[in-house]
Write a protein that holds these residues in place. Structure first.
Motif, mmCIF file in Angstrom:
data_model
loop_
_atom_site.group_PDB
_atom_site.id
_atom_site.type_symbol
_atom_site.label_atom_id
_atom_site.label_comp_id
_atom_site.label_asym_id
_atom_site.label_seq_id
_atom_site.Cartn_x
_atom_site.Cartn_y
_atom_site.Cartn_z
ATOM 1 N N LEU A 1 -22.056 7.410 1.224
ATOM 2 C CA LEU A 1 -21.170 8.035 2.198
ATOM 3 C C LEU A 1 -20.562 9.315 1.626
ATOM 4 O O LEU A 1 -20.506 10.350 2.301
ATOM 5 C CB LEU A 1 -20.065 7.060 2.605
ATOM 6 N N GLU A 2 -20.132 9.262 0.380
ATOM 7 C CA GLU A 2 -19.583 10.468 -0.244
ATOM 8 C C GLU A 2 -20.658 11.532 -0.409
ATOM 9 O O GLU A 2 -20.412 12.721 -0.158
ATOM 10 C CB GLU A 2 -18.946 10.139 -1.593
ATOM 11 N N ASP A 3 -21.861 11.114 -0.814
ATOM 12 C CA ASP A 3 -22.954 12.070 -0.982
ATOM 13 C C ASP A 3 -23.257 12.791 0.331
ATOM 14 O O ASP A 3 -23.525 14.006 0.337
ATOM 15 C CB ASP A 3 -24.216 11.355 -1.474
ATOM 16 N N ALA A 4 -23.235 12.062 1.437
ATOM 17 C CA ALA A 4 -23.527 12.672 2.734
ATOM 18 C C ALA A 4 -22.494 13.729 3.087
ATOM 19 O O ALA A 4 -22.835 14.815 3.578
ATOM 20 C CB ALA A 4 -23.583 11.593 3.818
ATOM 21 N N LEU A 5 -21.226 13.446 2.830
ATOM 22 C CA LEU A 5 -20.179 14.424 3.117
ATOM 23 C C LEU A 5 -20.288 15.629 2.199
ATOM 24 O O LEU A 5 -20.112 16.778 2.637
ATOM 25 C CB LEU A 5 -18.807 13.761 2.988
ATOM 26 N N ARG A 6 -20.581 15.407 0.947
ATOM 27 C CA ARG A 6 -20.723 16.516 0.011
ATOM 28 C C ARG A 6 -21.928 17.388 0.358
ATOM 29 O O ARG A 6 -21.952 18.594 0.046
ATOM 30 C CB ARG A 6 -20.835 15.998 -1.426
ATOM 31 N N ALA A 7 -22.929 16.781 0.991
ATOM 32 C CA ALA A 7 -24.127 17.531 1.387
ATOM 33 C C ALA A 7 -23.909 18.323 2.673
ATOM 34 O O ALA A 7 -24.820 19.030 3.121
ATOM 35 C CB ALA A 7 -25.310 16.583 1.554
ATOM 36 N N GLY A 8 -22.733 18.202 3.258
ATOM 37 C CA GLY A 8 -22.418 19.020 4.410
ATOM 38 C C GLY A 8 -22.291 18.299 5.732
ATOM 39 O O GLY A 8 -22.077 18.940 6.767
ATOM 40 N N LEU A 9 -22.426 16.982 5.756
ATOM 41 C CA LEU A 9 -22.260 16.259 7.015
ATOM 42 C C LEU A 9 -20.853 16.494 7.552
ATOM 43 O O LEU A 9 -19.873 16.340 6.832
ATOM 44 C CB LEU A 9 -22.516 14.765 6.814
ATOM 45 N N ASP A 10 -20.763 16.859 8.823
ATOM 46 C CA ASP A 10 -19.480 17.147 9.457
ATOM 47 C C ASP A 10 -19.117 16.012 10.409
ATOM 48 O O ASP A 10 -19.744 15.874 11.462
ATOM 49 C CB ASP A 10 -19.550 18.467 10.219
ATOM 50 N N GLY B 1 -5.934 16.086 7.386
ATOM 51 C CA GLY B 1 -7.343 16.449 7.326
ATOM 52 C C GLY B 1 -8.224 15.270 7.636
ATOM 53 O O GLY B 1 -7.760 14.139 7.830
ATOM 54 N N ASN B 2 -9.527 15.531 7.707
ATOM 55 C CA ASN B 2 -10.483 14.448 7.925
ATOM 56 C C ASN B 2 -11.108 14.046 6.595
ATOM 57 O O ASN B 2 -10.759 14.571 5.526
ATOM 58 C CB ASN B 2 -11.527 14.834 8.977
ATOM 59 N N LEU B 3 -12.041 13.120 6.659
ATOM 60 C CA LEU B 3 -12.613 12.570 5.429
ATOM 61 C C LEU B 3 -13.373 13.634 4.642
ATOM 62 O O LEU B 3 -13.330 13.649 3.408
ATOM 63 C CB LEU B 3 -13.529 11.394 5.776
ATOM 64 N N ALA B 4 -14.046 14.549 5.343
ATOM 65 C CA ALA B 4 -14.748 15.627 4.649
ATOM 66 C C ALA B 4 -13.764 16.537 3.931
ATOM 67 O O ALA B 4 -14.017 16.987 2.801
ATOM 68 C CB ALA B 4 -15.595 16.426 5.644
ATOM 69 N N ASP B 5 -12.622 16.825 4.572
ATOM 70 C CA ASP B 5 -11.583 17.619 3.920
ATOM 71 C C ASP B 5 -11.082 16.933 2.654
ATOM 72 O O ASP B 5 -10.850 17.578 1.622
ATOM 73 C CB ASP B 5 -10.396 17.839 4.871
ATOM 74 N N LEU B 6 -10.897 15.628 2.750
ATOM 75 C CA LEU B 6 -10.395 14.870 1.603
ATOM 76 C C LEU B 6 -11.365 14.941 0.433
ATOM 77 O O LEU B 6 -10.961 15.191 -0.710
ATOM 78 C CB LEU B 6 -10.166 13.406 2.006
ATOM 79 N N ILE B 7 -12.660 14.731 0.710
ATOM 80 C CA ILE B 7 -13.664 14.757 -0.347
ATOM 81 C C ILE B 7 -13.735 16.138 -1.000
ATOM 82 O O ILE B 7 -13.958 16.271 -2.201
ATOM 83 C CB ILE B 7 -15.043 14.373 0.230
#
Length: 325
Positions: A25-34, A281-287
């Motif tokens: 899940l973290e990898d997906a967000l770091r890869a740019g999933l919005d 913020g959202n989860l992507a912002d947090l990461i």
């Protein structure tokens, strides 16, 4: 379709252990999933409950989860939530696999919470209070242990027998654990002194219930505590009160989804306690470290989103294919 592989609950759990689910899940967000681009899920009210359809897509995959919620099922000895997931190839949209939808939900929901806790909670968080005694409550114990050194668990539940059974499962993991009763009422319940003390001393609080009203007075939560709330996905239902939300740094999965479905933030906005700008913020912002936690409590509010199912389902499918090679 006749050769479509089906990954049952045990297979999903084996292919994607909890720690792995947090990482993908973290990898997906770091890869740019919005998360903000995830399609809204239609919720259809039925005589027996609700039907939810949760579609999502990435470059490599697409998928949809069909979930039914039948509130009276536990009285029949049946699961309250049931469902199936269908995974498709992202280019051809050919079906690739079907998965047990409830196993997927039971895995990704606490994994998402653990991902938020990984970036919100104090590194030495050890004392966990769990409201609820069902599968999600146990899943959150397992998940939060993956990201913080949890040692002590207090289970707060309306059903004393189920709460004690969950505490016993926690003790079997080598944790110190005990159960405390929580009286069901239509408003903030009159907590026992023991529950109030446990909440006030907690490093982590996980709310995993079907409650429609706040579980505890928010003033009890100390500064620095991290609270995750996953039990509700309706704008009129909430597990946390406005006092806690107003004091807290609040992170959500996606702003758009939270402002539509998360009663924990929708109700305080409607009452004028906070505005939508209060969301940090959202989860992507947090990461991405775009969220700066304030001096008060930290809150992560989850309603469950389709992109999370897709990411974990894809990880299970890829692990399955590697095992078949």
């Amino acid at each position: 379709m006749s050769g479509l592989p089906y990954l049952d609950a045990a297979t999903v759990e084996r292919l994607v252990p909890m720690g792995r689910a947090v990482d993908v899940l973290e990898d997906a967000l770091r890869a740019g999933l919005d998360p903000e681009t995830t399609p809204r899920r239609p919720i259809v009210d039925l005589p027996a409950g609700q039907l939810l359809l949760m579609p999502a897509s990435t470059r490599r995959y697409a998928g949809v989860k069909a979930v039914s919620i039948a509130p009276r099922n536990p009285e029949r000895g049946l699961p309250r939530i049931q469902g199936t997931y269908l995974l498709f190839d992202g280019d051809t949209l050919a079906p690739l696999a079907a998965l047990d939808g409830i196993a997927l939900t039971s895995l990704r929901t606490p994994a998402v919470s653990a991902l938020a806790v990984r970036h919100l909670a104090a590194p030495d968080a050890r004392r966990l209070v769990v409201f609820g005694s069902g599968p999600q409550a146990y899943g959150h114990v397992l998940a939060l242990r993956e990201v913080r050194p949890v040692e002590d668990v207090t289970v707060v539940g309306r059903d004393a027998g189920r709460a004690e059974a969950l505490a016993a499962r926690c003790r079997a993991l080598g944790l110190t654990a005990h159960a405390l009763p929580s009286a069901p009422t239509s408003s903030v319940p009159p907590l026992t002194e023991a529950v109030a003390e446990a909440v006030a001393e907690a490093d982590l609080i996980a709310c995993c219930t079907t409650a429609r009203h706040p579980l505890f007075p928010g003033k009890l939560a100390r500064d620095g505590v991290t609270v995750v709330a996953v039990g509700s996905h309706e704008p009129d239902a909430r597990e946390l009160d406005g006092d806690l939300i107003a004091r807290a740094t609040v992170v959500v999965e996606a702003r758009a989804a939270a402002l539509e479905e998360a009663g924990d933030v929708v109700v305080p906005i409607r009452q004028g306690t906070i505005t939508s700008h209060h969301l940090a913020g959202n989860l992507a912002d947090l990461i991405a470290r775009r969220v700066v936690a304030g001096p008060g409590p930290r809150v992560f509010k989850s309603t469950g989103m389709a992109w999370e199912d897709l990411v974990v389902a894809a990880a299970a499918y890829e692990a399955h294919m590697r095992a078949q090679a």
